[in-house]
Design an enzyme around this catalytic site. Structure first.
Site, PDB file in Angstrom:
ATOM      1  N   GLU A   1       0.863  -1.279   0.129  1.00  0.00           N
ATOM      2  CA  GLU A   1       0.138  -0.022   0.136  1.00  0.00           C
ATOM      3  C   GLU A   1       1.109   1.265  -0.093  1.00  0.00           C
ATOM      4  O   GLU A   1       1.776   1.266   0.889  1.00  0.00           O
ATOM      5  CB  GLU A   1      -0.926  -0.095   1.291  1.00  0.00           C
ATOM      6  CG  GLU A   1      -1.964  -0.931   1.212  1.00  0.00           C
ATOM      7  CD  GLU A   1      -2.935  -0.909   2.593  1.00  0.00           C
ATOM      8  OE1 GLU A   1      -4.183  -1.229   2.456  1.00  0.00           O
ATOM      9  OE2 GLU A   1      -2.347  -0.539   3.389  1.00  0.00           O
ATOM     10  N   CYS A   2       0.800   2.040  -0.937  1.00  0.00           N
ATOM     11  CA  CYS A   2       1.293   3.553  -0.973  1.00  0.00           C
ATOM     12  C   CYS A   2       2.873   3.278  -0.675  1.00  0.00           C
ATOM     13  O   CYS A   2       3.368   3.267  -1.893  1.00  0.00           O
ATOM     14  CB  CYS A   2       0.514   4.337  -0.013  1.00  0.00           C
ATOM     15  SG  CYS A   2       0.747   6.274   0.008  1.00  0.00           S
TER      16      CYS A   2
END
Length: 459
Positions: free
Chosen positions: A333-334
């Site tokens: 994620e991210c």
């Protein structure tokens, strides 16, 4: 009937009014009183919850009504309150600020009504006297159905000043003023481009917060606050269908956890643990050996601040590439996406080689590239979602990722019924999936079944 617990929402008139600082003081104070405290934060914020956790020692929980259905969120809250005497819930932005212009959608006010909790309104006392009553009255009248049970005044210069404000509010608004917060040195929180510096990066000196709590004990009527927040009625909630208790048996999940990667919802880790998974933690920054595992999770954080060290840890990058090549089910994620890309250009313009698992390049910008809630629909089979399934989450990043492989998610931001933005995102390469989207697994627990199945199929 005696109250079985206490809970209240500390709301503000807007962002920057001191909610987080006062929340941390109250958490320290309640802990000092011997209460089992459950900190919470309305919305998707990782930074405030990290500070909550660091100050009071109990994992703070996000209450996010965009990502979570009402029944699911209520069930999560009720479960946490089984082990707590009091919930201190920090609001988000201003009391009625939500997603769009509907004050009952994803706002602090809506959450207070959903959970049945009273609101304690934090107002700014700087450079004002009787006019402060007009501010409080406006918040009262905007939604008369909301229980604004008390007021705390922040940034008060003196006892005399406070008494003037208290008399005005109680005279014109008929709501008790529970005290004030004086200016204090040493309790301001450090900030940077995404907001606060993470608690993980700072050495938490508990003494200033304990001193702050001691001051609040003198300037706030804590007994009145506890009386106003007493309750014996938890909200009605029900869990969605969860993965089987042995769905993860025999599998090991390695979670990246260090100064560069530490944005995780505790609820997500709890849900994974309930499947029987063995969960271990590792540091892409400091470790040279990847744990023996069938699943890897690289969460959000600040890899751009540690890009040089991440790039220098060649052994870890090589082990991640080897894990990917043998089919380990990797989710990022991210910040995790940036780490799995081919390279990362930091804010100084220096370019660093990363894992090169998701072909593409990250570059830091000087302003937010994209932020806020959005929906992402899978356009093909991915690690977390099958074709057509929609995930709800949020993005918040200054970097931009230029991919060299097609995206697998169709993303959009819809506000007040209108599509404001539409874009493609999320990349699946082999058994690895990465995107900028932060998600809460409880919204669709089937995500975990997909991930676990991908891990088993690669054995």
């Amino acid at each position: 009937m005696a109250a079985s617990f206490h809970a209240f929402v500390l709301a503000g008139t807007g962002s920057g009014c001191g909610k987080t600082t006062v929340t941390l003081g109250l958490l320290s104070l309640m802990k000092k009183r011997g209460l089992r405290v459950q900190p919470c934060k309305v919305g998707p914020d990782y930074l405030d919850t990290g500070w909550h956790t660091a100050v009071c020692g109990t994992a703070s929980r996000n209450l996010d009504s965009f990502m979570l259905p009402t029944s699911t969120l209520n069930a999560l809250f009720c479960e946490q309150m089984q082990h707590a005497d009091i919930a201190v819930i920090e609001g988000v932005m201003g009391l009625y600020d939500g997603y769009g212009t509907d004050p009952d959608y994803c706002s602090t006010a809506a959450m207070a009504k959903q959970l049945g909790c009273p609101v304690i309104l934090l107002v700014d006392g700087k450079a004002v006297s009787t006019s402060i009553a007009a501010t409080v009255m406006g918040f009262q009248h905007f939604d008369p159905s909301l229980n604004i049970a008390g007021v705390i005044v922040n940034r008060v210069n003196s006892e005399t000043h406070y008494q003037l404000l208290k008399v005005a509010i109680e005279r014109y608004c008929s709501v008790p003023v529970l005290g004030y917060v004086p200016r204090m040195e040493g309790v301001a929180l450090p900030e940077r481009h995404l907001g606060l510096v993470t608690a993980r990066e700072s050495v938490i000196n508990q003494q200033p917060w304990q001193d702050f709590a001691a001051t609040l004990e003198q300037t706030l009527d804590i007994d009145a606050l506890l009386a106003l927040s007493a309750s014996d009625n938890l909200p009605v909630g029900e869990w969605p269908a969860l993965p089987a208790a042995d769905a993860g048996a025999g599998l090991t999940l390695a979670i990246a956890d260090d100064e560069a990667f530490n944005f995780y919802y505790p609820d997500n880790i709890t849900l994974l643990a309930r499947t029987g998974l063995n969960i271990v933690r590792f540091s892409p920054l400091h470790d040279t050996c990847l744990p023996d595992c069938q699943m890897i999770w690289l969460g959000g954080g600040y890899p751009e601040l540690h890009a040089a060290a991440l790039a220098r840890n060649v052994t870890m990058l090589e082990q991640l590439r080897a894990a990917h090549q043998r089919g380990v089910a990797i989710y990022a994620e991210c910040g995790g996406l940036m780490y799995l890309g081919s390279s990362l250009e930091d804010s100084n313009g220096d370019r660093w080689l990363m894992a090169d698992i998701i072909p593409g390049h990250s570059k830091m910008g000087k302003r937010l590239t994209r932020f806020g809630y959005c929906e992402a629909q899978a356009t093909q089979q991915t690690l977390l979602a099958t074709t057509g399934e929609v995930l709800r989450g949020h993005e918040f990043h200054y970097s931009d990722f230029t991919p060299e492989t097609p995206a697998v998610m169709s993303c959009r931001k819809v506000r007040d019924g209108k599509t404001l933005q539409a874009w493609s995102g999320g990349w699946q390469v082999g058994n690895t999936f990465a995107s900028y989207l932060h998600v809460h697994f409880a919204q669709r627990p089937e995500m975990l079944n997909h991930w676990l199945a991908a891990a088993r199929n690669a054995l």
